[in-house]
Enzyme design. Structure first.
Site, mmCIF file in Angstrom:
data_model
loop_
_atom_site.group_PDB
_atom_site.id
_atom_site.type_symbol
_atom_site.label_atom_id
_atom_site.label_comp_id
_atom_site.label_asym_id
_atom_site.label_seq_id
_atom_site.Cartn_x
_atom_site.Cartn_y
_atom_site.Cartn_z
ATOM 1 N N THR A 185 0.851 -1.176 0.000
ATOM 2 C CA THR A 185 0.000 0.000 0.000
ATOM 3 C C THR A 185 0.894 1.235 0.000
ATOM 4 O O THR A 185 1.911 1.273 0.694
ATOM 5 C CB THR A 185 -0.956 -0.022 1.216
ATOM 6 O OG1 THR A 185 -1.657 1.207 1.260
ATOM 7 C CG2 THR A 185 -0.248 -0.229 2.537
ATOM 8 N N GLU A 330 -4.801 -2.757 4.798
ATOM 9 C CA GLU A 330 -4.387 -3.270 6.114
ATOM 10 C C GLU A 330 -5.470 -4.092 6.799
ATOM 11 O O GLU A 330 -5.220 -4.697 7.838
ATOM 12 C CB GLU A 330 -3.988 -2.094 7.030
ATOM 13 C CG GLU A 330 -2.631 -1.480 6.708
ATOM 14 C CD GLU A 330 -2.706 -0.355 5.688
ATOM 15 O OE1 GLU A 330 -3.696 -0.310 4.934
ATOM 16 O OE2 GLU A 330 -1.777 0.466 5.646
ATOM 17 N N LYS A 439 -6.979 10.380 -3.006
ATOM 18 C CA LYS A 439 -7.320 9.125 -3.672
ATOM 19 C C LYS A 439 -8.033 9.427 -4.978
ATOM 20 O O LYS A 439 -9.152 9.914 -4.986
ATOM 21 C CB LYS A 439 -8.183 8.266 -2.773
ATOM 22 C CG LYS A 439 -8.000 6.814 -3.118
ATOM 23 C CD LYS A 439 -8.564 5.947 -2.056
ATOM 24 C CE LYS A 439 -7.962 4.567 -2.111
ATOM 25 N NZ LYS A 439 -8.684 3.655 -1.247
ATOM 26 N N TRP A 444 -3.617 6.027 -4.881
ATOM 27 C CA TRP A 444 -3.133 7.097 -4.015
ATOM 28 C C TRP A 444 -2.196 8.060 -4.730
ATOM 29 O O TRP A 444 -1.330 7.655 -5.492
ATOM 30 C CB TRP A 444 -2.367 6.525 -2.832
ATOM 31 C CG TRP A 444 -3.195 5.793 -1.833
ATOM 32 C CD1 TRP A 444 -3.066 4.478 -1.495
ATOM 33 C CD2 TRP A 444 -4.257 6.314 -1.027
ATOM 34 N NE1 TRP A 444 -3.985 4.169 -0.530
ATOM 35 C CE2 TRP A 444 -4.731 5.274 -0.225
ATOM 36 C CE3 TRP A 444 -4.844 7.573 -0.915
ATOM 37 C CZ2 TRP A 444 -5.774 5.443 0.689
ATOM 38 C CZ3 TRP A 444 -5.882 7.743 -0.014
ATOM 39 C CH2 TRP A 444 -6.339 6.684 0.772
#
Ligand code: ADP
Length: 542
Positions: A185, A330, A439, A444
């Site tokens: 990420t 996550e 976003k 991102w």
């Protein structure tokens, strides 16, 4: 404590595959291919081809515990890697082809992958990053041919390789806490961080997501995952669908309205999901062509806030229920899901829809939530007082891959970087984001990285970036420039400066010139900046 006396059978991805192949052997899987007709087979055939993949890994000398990487779309071959690789005890790192080249290479090197599987239309990317890959020994194209674009690279063909392997494999039993999938990420700044999903987390997440209060599939459902398989394993859908015996439809790399509609209607899709940008395009397609959907019943939307108008249009115009979810890489990623309750229903349809359409979701079994103030004390669950959102549970990250320290506090809480309210009915609403990121279409953009480049532009004293709402991409970066005293800097000069230095899709939507407010410690005060921008441009920052 008295030890329980039930079987300590480990929770593994291979159990899902074996179950689907045994209990729903003929249930179909349909996949778009890259430049080829639709591919059709079933769960029994998936197990056989996944077995060939597992045998291939042994042939290539890849041992359990090692990593291999994929650069794949939502295709049946990528799905075969999901089960074949993880089932053999090897970790599948699902690399994100939408990251910058350096970041893609970074993640594959960080994973120390020995093999890289890739789709044939990603051959040019692979060729570009290949000289930087330090551990990959074998390149395998997910196709039956070797593409010319691969140039100097020695590329093997997936189909030819697995054809030489047996379609029987004795799926090994091992510790359910072993790693299965590695997803990176991109955070606020710096290198991407690896989240290593264990088999246990994947299976529990799939069981939780399969509950009626969540996705609630039956064997009659036809499920089409539009989140990428490399984005938190397509939100777990490749596991939840077989667990429930649902037909699986994989849209390949074609997420435009026409392509999705063709699959939805042609295959009888009842449930699909993805980021809002995809559904903006889909609704525009239906509107432009005057079509409706006959089969779609529910669409799960997350990754960014669902615009109320989107949920309302789906429901009122097309009779499709929108399920908003909130989650993170996550959290595997399911955190909350906006599902109705009897208490809500008692308030009447209108009032219930209002809550469902404006909240990110409701507490689900398996994910504990709390919101805290600056001192770490719990904020009241009154639906009004925002706090830093923290999560905990068996499919929440404990520690990033190859990091020395845990990513959670002493009590196991993981700070999401989101600011949210919780209410007495268990609904959560995101009100702000503490992490400095934007976003855009599900990917991102680091405001800090963008600021660091922009401040290098001659004449610029301070560069600050905030997100502003955008009708298609949900959010886009807006750049605020404060020039040095006496300097004249134009928007065109700033954009020209940025163009060769950042990815095209990072280009700010607009450049605004203003004095940038700073906090007492000299940092850019983003809260105050948003107000400045609102006044300067009449925009509402996201
Ligand atoms: P994913 O790949 O599932 O999008 P990421 O880890 O990239 O996961 O992003 C997670 C972040 O996306 C969350 O912390 C939150 O800021 C944002 N997000 C996810 N779902 C929603 C939602 N429904 N509404 C608002 N923000 C969301």
């Amino acid at each position: 404590m008295t030890p329980g006396l039930m079987q300590p059978v480990p929770l593994q991805t291979s159990a899902i595959l074996r179950y689907a192949a045994t209990a729903h052997p003929r249930r179909e899987i349909v996949s778009r291919q890259i430049d080829a007709p639709l591919w059709r087979y079933d769960y029994a055939a998936l197990e056989r081809r996944a077995a060939r993949v597992a045998n291939l890994l042994a042939t290539l000398g890849v041992s359990p515990g090692e990593r291999v990487s994929s650069l794949g779309w939502n295709t049946h071959r990528h799905l075969e890697l999901f089960y074949g690789v993880s089932g053999a005890g090897v970790v599948l790192h699902t690399a994100n082809p939408r990251l910058f080249d350096e970041q893609v290479a970074y993640t594959i090197n960080h994973a120390e992958s020995a093999v890289l599987f890739f789709e044939k239309n990603l051959a040019a990317l692979v060729e570009r990053i290949a000289p930087r890959l330090t551990t990959v020994k074998t390149f395998i194209v997910l196709s039956d041919e070797v593409p010319h674009e691969a140039g100097a690279l020695d590329v093997l063909s997936y189909e030819r390789l697995i054809a030489a392997e047996s379609d029987g494999f004795d799926w090994p039993s091992f510790d359910e806490n072993a790693g299965a999938f590695l997803c990176y990420t991109s955070g606020t700044t710096g290198d991407p961080k690896g989240v290593l999903y264990s088999h246990r987390a994947i299976v529990l997440h799939a069981m939780g997501a399969g509950l009626n209060s969540a996705f609630g599939f039956t064997a009659f459902d036809v499920v089409m995952p539009c989140p990428s398989l490399y984005h938190a394993t397509a939100w777990g859908l490749p596991f939840v669908a077989p667990l429930c015996g649902a037909k699986l439809v994989l849209p390949g790399d074609k997420m435009d309205g026409a392509s999705l509609h063709e699959l939805i209607e042609g295959e009888g899709v009842t449930f699909t999901g993805g980021v809002p940008t995809i559904w903006t395009m889909y609704l525009a397609y239906l509107e432009q062509t005057g079509q409706a959907t006959r089969t779609l019943k529910r669409v799960m939307i997350g990754g960014s806030a669902v615009p109320r108008a989107m949920a309302e249009t789906f429901k009122r115009k097309y009779g499709v229920d929108v399920l908003q979810i909130w989650g993170m890489t996550e959290t595997c990623p399911l955190g909350v899901i906006a599902s109705p309750t009897p208490a809500l229903a008692e308030r009447g349809e209108e009032a219930m829809q209002e809550v469902i359409w404006t909240r990110q979701g409701r507490l689900q079994f398996g994910v504990e939530l709390r919101t805290v103030d600056d001192d770490g004390a719990d904020t009241p669950r009154d639906g009004e007082t925002p706090g830093a959102l923290k999560v905990r549970g068996p499919w929440t990250v404990q520690r990033y891959y190859r990091q020395p320290a845990d990513a959670v506090d002493a009590e196991g809480w993981f700070d999401t970087g989101d600011i949210a309210t919780l209410d007495a009915d268990g609904f959560m609403r995101i009100t702000d984001r503490a992490k400095d990121v934007i976003k855009s279409g599900g990917e991102w953009i680091s405001s800090i990285d963008l600021e660091n480049v922009a401040v290098g532009c001659p004449g610029v004293k301070i560069a600050a970036v905030i997100g502003v709402p955008h009708p298609k991409w949900e959010e886009r970066p807006l750049l605020v420039i404060e020039p040095h005293q006496g300097e004249v800097v134009s928007a065109a000069a700033v954009l020209d400066y940025l163009a060769p230095r950042i990815a095209k899709w990072w280009m700010p939507e607009e450049v605004v010139f203003a004095e940038v407010p700073l906090t007492a410690t000299g940092k850019i005060d983003k809260k105050a900046l948003r107000q400045v921008v609102t006044q300067a441009s009449g925009k509402t920052p996201g």
